[in-house]
Design an enzyme around this catalytic site. Structure first.
Site, PDB file in Angstrom:
ATOM      1  N   LEU A   1      68.155  11.781 -32.937  1.00 31.71           N
ATOM      2  CA  LEU A   1      68.452  12.850 -31.986  1.00 31.71           C
ATOM      3  C   LEU A   1      67.384  13.945 -32.126  1.00 31.71           C
ATOM      4  O   LEU A   1      66.991  14.283 -33.239  1.00 31.71           O
ATOM      5  CB  LEU A   1      69.839  13.448 -32.258  1.00 31.71           C
TER       6      LEU A   1
ATOM      7  N   GLU B   1      68.125   9.658 -39.962  1.00 30.14           N
ATOM      8  CA  GLU B   1      68.665  11.027 -39.950  1.00 30.14           C
ATOM      9  C   GLU B   1      70.004  11.008 -40.670  1.00 30.14           C
ATOM     10  O   GLU B   1      70.431   9.976 -41.181  1.00 30.14           O
ATOM     11  CB  GLU B   1      68.812  11.526 -38.508  1.00 30.14           C
TER      12      GLU B   1
ATOM     13  N   TYR C   1      77.467  14.898 -24.956  1.00 28.89           N
ATOM     14  CA  TYR C   1      78.036  16.158 -25.404  1.00 28.89           C
ATOM     15  C   TYR C   1      76.963  17.086 -25.968  1.00 28.89           C
ATOM     16  O   TYR C   1      75.818  16.677 -26.182  1.00 28.89           O
ATOM     17  CB  TYR C   1      79.154  15.915 -26.421  1.00 28.89           C
TER      18      TYR C   1
HETATM   19  N1  PMP Z   1      71.247  14.060 -35.494  1.00 27.49           N
HETATM   20  C1  PMP Z   1      72.480  13.687 -35.149  1.00 27.49           C
HETATM   21  C2  PMP Z   1      72.857  12.251 -35.233  1.00 27.49           C
HETATM   22  C3  PMP Z   1      73.432  14.663 -34.742  1.00 27.49           C
HETATM   23  O1  PMP Z   1      74.676  14.283 -34.396  1.00 27.49           O
HETATM   24  C4  PMP Z   1      73.044  16.027 -34.728  1.00 27.49           C
HETATM   25  C5  PMP Z   1      74.029  17.107 -34.354  1.00 27.49           C
HETATM   26  N2  PMP Z   1      74.744  16.855 -33.229  1.00 27.49           N
HETATM   27  C6  PMP Z   1      71.740  16.358 -35.093  1.00 27.49           C
HETATM   28  C7  PMP Z   1      70.856  15.351 -35.469  1.00 27.49           C
HETATM   29  C8  PMP Z   1      71.271  17.786 -35.082  1.00 27.49           C
HETATM   30  O2  PMP Z   1      71.066  18.247 -33.774  1.00 27.49           O
HETATM   31  P1  PMP Z   1      71.237  19.779 -33.400  1.00 27.49           P
HETATM   32  O3  PMP Z   1      70.316  20.543 -34.301  1.00 27.49           O
HETATM   33  O4  PMP Z   1      70.831  19.847 -31.983  1.00 27.49           O
HETATM   34  O5  PMP Z   1      72.663  20.120 -33.642  1.00 27.49           O
END
Ligand code: PMP
Length: 286
Positions: free
Chosen positions: A206, A182, A33
């Site tokens: 991520l 994270e 997603y």
């Molecule tokens: N880490 C995780 C586990 C996440 O679910 C997200 C957000 N989906 C992020 C980091 C941040 O990613 P982004 O800045 O692309 O939203």
């Protein structure tokens, strides 16, 4: 007003949209997603999200449902049909279904399923939670080893948010082998003596689209950045901390495991980065 959503080529009222009960997203969490935010009716960091979606699909040998241009068109049409000024667009691609439950992937040529829907969130940029700052707890990171792929396996992050809620907090940071990976749905940072510290990219986290933008902006603003592993104790002793995500932008953290950071209000670096990020994002939105 009922929402108009997108499912496999059709724009439909949300209560008429359907996906098979045999869809592998539903049965196996075999789906990826993206979440893209909308400010002033425009898409923030669309390019980054489209590139990461492609990467997630490739890593899982999942076919792409459509081209980047088509994806952009669907995003824009949903924003228009739903009159979104500030909000989020959720996109999910699953490996689809060939009509039964089977651990083995469906035959080549089985079309992936593509679903998108909007969430209207007036006040997303001017979120009062960002003025207060978030209180977080730390919990063990027991997720699988490919967190760089944005899959819909969100049960543990969801449980982490519930643990935080039960503890009277807003979110949780995850700890593996003594180091912070994270947040449940965001990347994690602390600031000590003016230096921003965050974990380097790997399969363990991520690769946040907001992370990339915020680190670039921090560098441009001559802020000092160190990408390295860090412990929760270091974060507790920090001057300030924050998280980044597409849905909350830069969110200051004011408390970790009951320990107040600084004077317990959002720190100057987090506040500044939030401002710069929102300003730049609005300028570049498409
Ligand atoms: N880490 C995780 C586990 C996440 O679910 C997200 C957000 N989906 C992020 C980091 C941040 O990613 P982004 O800045 O692309 O939203």
């Amino acid at each position: 007003m009922t929402r108009t959503v997108y499912v496999n080529g059709e724009y439909l009222p949300e209560d008429e949209a359907k996906v098979s009960i045999f869809d592998r997203g539903f049965l196996f969490a075999d789906a990826v997603y993206e979440v893209t935010s909308v400010l002033d009716g425009k898409l923030i960091d669309f390019e980054g999200h489209a590139v990461r979606l492609d990467r997630s699909l490739n890593e899982l040998d999942m076919p792409s449902p459509c081209s980047k241009d088509e994806l952009l068109e669907i995003h824009r049409k949903l924003v228009e049909l739903n009159g979104i000024e500030e909000g989020l667009i959720y996109l999910q691609v699953s490996r689809g279904s060939d009509g039964d439950r089977d651990f083995v992937f469906p035959a080549e040529g089985t079309p992936p399923s593509l679903v998108l829907f909007t969430q209207n969130k007036p006040g997303l940029a001017d979120n009062p939670a960002a003025k207060k700052g978030a209180k977080i707890i730390s919990i063990e990171d027991i997720r699988w080893g490919r967190r760089d792929i944005k899959t819909v396996q969100l049960l543990y992050p969801s449980m982490g948010k519930m643990m935080a809620k039960k503890a009277g907090c807003d979110d949780a940071w995850l700890i593996e082998d003594g180091h912070v990976t994270e947040g449940t749905s965001n990347n994690a940072y602390f600031v000590k003596n003016g230096k921003i510290v965050t974990r380097p990219l790997s399969n363990d986290i991520l690769h946040g689209i907001t992370r990339a933008a915020v680190l670039r902006l921090a560098e441009e603003a001559q802020m000092e950045i160190e990408e390295r592993l860090f412990t929760i104790d270091e974060a507790k002793e920090a001057d300030e901390a924050f998280t980044t995500s597409a849905s909350a932008f830069v969110m200051p953290v004011v408390e970790i495991d009951g320990v107040q950071l600084g004077d317990g209000t959002p720190g100057p670096i987090a506040k500044r980065l939030r401002e710069i990020y929102l300003e730049e994002s609005r300028k570049k939105a498409i």
